[in-house]
Design a protein around this motif. Structure first.
Motif, PDB file in Angstrom:
ATOM      1  N   HIS A  42     -44.121 -95.328 -28.371  1.00 14.30           N
ATOM      2  CA  HIS A  42     -44.056 -94.303 -29.420  1.00 14.30           C
ATOM      3  C   HIS A  42     -42.730 -93.523 -29.341  1.00 14.30           C
ATOM      4  O   HIS A  42     -42.221 -93.036 -30.346  1.00 14.30           O
ATOM      5  N   SER A  43     -42.150 -93.459 -28.139  1.00 12.10           N
ATOM      6  CA  SER A  43     -40.839 -92.786 -27.995  1.00 12.10           C
ATOM      7  C   SER A  43     -39.752 -93.506 -28.793  1.00 12.10           C
ATOM      8  O   SER A  43     -38.797 -92.870 -29.247  1.00 12.10           O
ATOM      9  N   HIS A  46     -40.134 -91.976 -32.216  1.00 15.91           N
ATOM     10  CA  HIS A  46     -39.610 -90.596 -32.230  1.00 15.91           C
ATOM     11  C   HIS A  46     -38.082 -90.616 -32.304  1.00 15.91           C
ATOM     12  O   HIS A  46     -37.476 -89.854 -33.059  1.00 15.91           O
ATOM     13  N   TRP A  52     -36.707 -86.018 -32.257  1.00 16.70           N
ATOM     14  CA  TRP A  52     -36.396 -85.104 -31.137  1.00 16.70           C
ATOM     15  C   TRP A  52     -35.016 -84.474 -31.304  1.00 16.70           C
ATOM     16  O   TRP A  52     -34.601 -83.680 -30.467  1.00 16.70           O
ATOM     17  N   GLY A 182     -56.265 -89.399 -25.539  1.00 15.61           N
ATOM     18  CA  GLY A 182     -55.548 -90.329 -26.420  1.00 15.61           C
ATOM     19  C   GLY A 182     -55.573 -91.738 -25.863  1.00 15.61           C
ATOM     20  O   GLY A 182     -54.997 -92.000 -24.811  1.00 15.61           O
ATOM     21  N   LEU A 183     -56.266 -92.636 -26.569  1.00  8.74           N
ATOM     22  CA  LEU A 183     -56.318 -94.032 -26.089  1.00  8.74           C
ATOM     23  C   LEU A 183     -55.312 -94.854 -26.901  1.00  8.74           C
ATOM     24  O   LEU A 183     -55.678 -95.606 -27.808  1.00  8.74           O
ATOM     25  N   GLY A 184     -54.045 -94.684 -26.558  1.00  4.70           N
ATOM     26  CA  GLY A 184     -52.978 -95.475 -27.179  1.00  4.70           C
ATOM     27  C   GLY A 184     -52.299 -96.310 -26.113  1.00  4.70           C
ATOM     28  O   GLY A 184     -52.932 -96.705 -25.128  1.00  4.70           O
ATOM     29  N   GLY A 185     -50.993 -96.556 -26.304  1.00  6.49           N
ATOM     30  CA  GLY A 185     -50.240 -97.370 -25.350  1.00  6.49           C
ATOM     31  C   GLY A 185     -50.259 -96.775 -23.952  1.00  6.49           C
ATOM     32  O   GLY A 185     -50.566 -97.458 -22.970  1.00  6.49           O
ATOM     33  N   GLN A 206     -59.901 -89.162 -30.491  1.00  7.87           N
ATOM     34  CA  GLN A 206     -60.203 -88.396 -31.709  1.00  7.87           C
ATOM     35  C   GLN A 206     -61.589 -88.704 -32.258  1.00  7.87           C
ATOM     36  O   GLN A 206     -62.218 -87.849 -32.856  1.00  7.87           O
ATOM     37  N   ARG A 209     -64.455 -94.395 -32.405  1.00 11.48           N
ATOM     38  CA  ARG A 209     -64.033 -95.703 -32.922  1.00 11.48           C
ATOM     39  C   ARG A 209     -63.635 -96.686 -31.814  1.00 11.48           C
ATOM     40  O   ARG A 209     -63.890 -97.872 -31.903  1.00 11.48           O
ATOM     41  N   SER A 246     -49.185 -87.046 -29.008  1.00  9.88           N
ATOM     42  CA  SER A 246     -47.952 -86.440 -29.508  1.00  9.88           C
ATOM     43  C   SER A 246     -48.214 -85.464 -30.659  1.00  9.88           C
ATOM     44  O   SER A 246     -47.274 -84.977 -31.273  1.00  9.88           O
ATOM     45  N   ALA A 247     -49.494 -85.165 -30.923  1.00 10.62           N
ATOM     46  CA  ALA A 247     -49.808 -84.125 -31.918  1.00 10.62           C
ATOM     47  C   ALA A 247     -49.921 -82.781 -31.181  1.00 10.62           C
ATOM     48  O   ALA A 247     -50.057 -82.745 -29.958  1.00 10.62           O
ATOM     49  N   VAL A 269     -45.329 -86.099 -26.123  1.00 10.08           N
ATOM     50  CA  VAL A 269     -44.352 -85.112 -26.606  1.00 10.08           C
ATOM     51  C   VAL A 269     -44.754 -84.687 -28.021  1.00 10.08           C
ATOM     52  O   VAL A 269     -44.576 -85.449 -28.970  1.00 10.08           O
ATOM     53  N   MET A 293     -42.552 -87.208 -16.261  1.00 11.65           N
ATOM     54  CA  MET A 293     -41.732 -88.112 -17.075  1.00 11.65           C
ATOM     55  C   MET A 293     -41.518 -89.440 -16.335  1.00 11.65           C
ATOM     56  O   MET A 293     -41.053 -89.437 -15.188  1.00 11.65           O
ATOM     57  N   VAL A 331     -48.427 -97.863 -35.445  1.00 11.93           N
ATOM     58  CA  VAL A 331     -48.511 -97.010 -34.241  1.00 11.93           C
ATOM     59  C   VAL A 331     -48.733 -95.556 -34.673  1.00 11.93           C
ATOM     60  O   VAL A 331     -49.587 -94.859 -34.119  1.00 11.93           O
ATOM     61  N   ARG A 339     -50.789-102.094 -27.427  1.00 11.63           N
ATOM     62  CA  ARG A 339     -49.339-102.005 -27.443  1.00 11.63           C
ATOM     63  C   ARG A 339     -48.791-103.179 -28.240  1.00 11.63           C
ATOM     64  O   ARG A 339     -49.176-104.330 -27.977  1.00 11.63           O
TER      65      ARG A 339
END
Ligand code: NAP
Ligand code: ZN
Length: 350
Positions: A42-43, A46, A52, A182-185, A206, A209, A246-247, A269, A293, A331, A339
């Motif tokens: 996701h970076s 961004h 950023w 958050g169940l993302g990458g 969230q 699902r 990232s929200a 972020v 980080m 994404v 991913r």
């Protein structure tokens, strides 16, 4: 110089498009790598969209690089042609500050050199892994476990280490209650690694699902943050919360889920600043709010070896590079399990 094919964003508003550029000739301490796969973090989005600030263009994103060594400089001792290697979020650091000496190059006091959207110390702009080759100093190259597929390894170089590092730093293991927000990458690697470390892992997502996936990935519990009951019933539950979102979530609500001496580590972020943190959310239970980080080179190698031992990779959806813009939109919509990884063989047709 070596001709290189890639995909770049020409400006913050432009979709990524084919881009030809050059990599430096091999120096004595360099390793040349044919990139086989690169994850979409996701970076990347961004930065390619300049969310950023201070992005530089044209930008070839990509810092989850997996490939094969094609050549080594005269002074390289650890790698040889044919080795399976990875490159993560940075390709150089000063090497002499206290952080670098501790192997925590990600916190280099003189500023590490980002894999892309950065500058080498001589001022040359860096370009990332959405490309067919890269030249990197030996000391910033990682060895990938022989038993793991390259495409599943690529996301370990950022998502994997970004979760492994705080889980280790805050001593996650048997008897510890860990929540991943958050169940993302990043989040799905947190679930897998937290579970492999022996902790009891809860996903805060969230909605419900992704519940079946969460359990399959190793979560013991799964709750929807859209349900206000979640914040009531999980009060004081966790020793560690890793927040990958990232929200601009209200961190106070999450801090209240920490047990005495618990810590919430922010790794996501937020696009805009979250609501102010209230003193009482921290005072009650001597709680900490922290950030983390990526990870240094030694810890990244330790994480890769750990993943090799536990047969652990990222759940990936492999795409040709021609679909990168569509993948970015997916994404952003949280529509990825878990991913996207670009197959660089697709660059050959350009
Ligand atoms: P990702 O794959 O998009 O995952 C983020 C997850 O956050 C989503 O899957 C979604 O999970 C949740 N989410 C998205 N929008 C939300 C909203 N409006 N409210 C609540 N939850 C929401 O992204 P990623 O690649 O894991 O990266 C996550 C963040 O970490 C990014 O900001 C990235 O820049 C940052 N990052 C930091 C580091 C570091 O070193 N600290 C390293 C890499 C990336 P659910 O559907 O389960 O809610
Ligand atoms: Zn990343």
């Amino acid at each position: 110089m070596q001709k290189t094919k890639g995909y770049a964003a020409a400006t913050a508003k432009a979709p990524l498009a084919p881009f030809a550029f050059e990599r430096r000739d091999l120096r004595q301490d360099d390793v040349a790598i044919e990139i086989k796969y690169c994850g979409i973090c996701h970076s990347d989005i961004h930065q390619a969209r300049d969310e950023w600030g201070r992005s530089t263009f044209p930008m070839v994103p990509g810092h989850e690089i997996a490939g094969i060594v094609t050549a080594v400089g005269g002074k390289v001792t650890r790698y040889k042609i044919g080795d399976r290697v990875g490159v993560g979020c940075f390709v150089d650091s000063c090497g002499h500050c206290p952080e670098c000496r501790k192997g925590q190059q990600q916190y280099c006091s003189n500023g590490m050199v980002l894999t892309y959207n950065g500058q080498e110390y001589d001022g040359t702009p860096t370009q990332g892994g959405y490309s067919d080759k890269i030249v990197v100093k030996e000391n910033y190259v990682l060895r990938l476990p022989e038993n793991l597929p390259l495409e599943g390894c690529a996301p370990l170089l950022c998502a994997g280490i970004t979760l492994y590092s705080p889980l280790k730093h805050w001593k996650v293991g048997p008897g510890k209650q860990v929540a991943v927000v958050g169940l993302g990458g990043l989040g799905h690697m947190g679930v897998k690694i937290g579970h492999a470390l022996g902790a009891e892992v809860t996903v805060l997502s969230q909605s419900l699902r992704k519940q079946a996936d969460g359990k399959r990935l190793g979560a013991d519990h799964f709750h929807a943050t859209s349900d206000p009951e979640t914040f009531k019933k999980l009060q004081r539950r966790f020793d560690l919360i890793v927040n990958t979102v990232s929200a601009d979530l209200d961190w106070n609500e999450y801090l209240n889920l920490l047990n005495t001496d618990g810590t919430m580590v922010v790794v996501g972020v937020p696009d805009k600043p979250p609501p102010p943190v209230k003193a009482f959310a921290l005072l009650r239970g001597r709680r900490s709010l922290a950030g983390s980080m990526i990870g240094g080179i030694p810890e990244t190698q330790e994480m890769l070896d750990f993943c090799g031992k536990h047969d652990l990779t990222s759940d990936v959806e492999v795409i040709p590079i021609q679909r990168v813009n569509e993948a970015y939109d997916r994404v952003v919509r949280s529509d990825v399990r878990y991913r996207f990884v670009i197959d660089m063989a697709s660059l050959k047709s350009l």
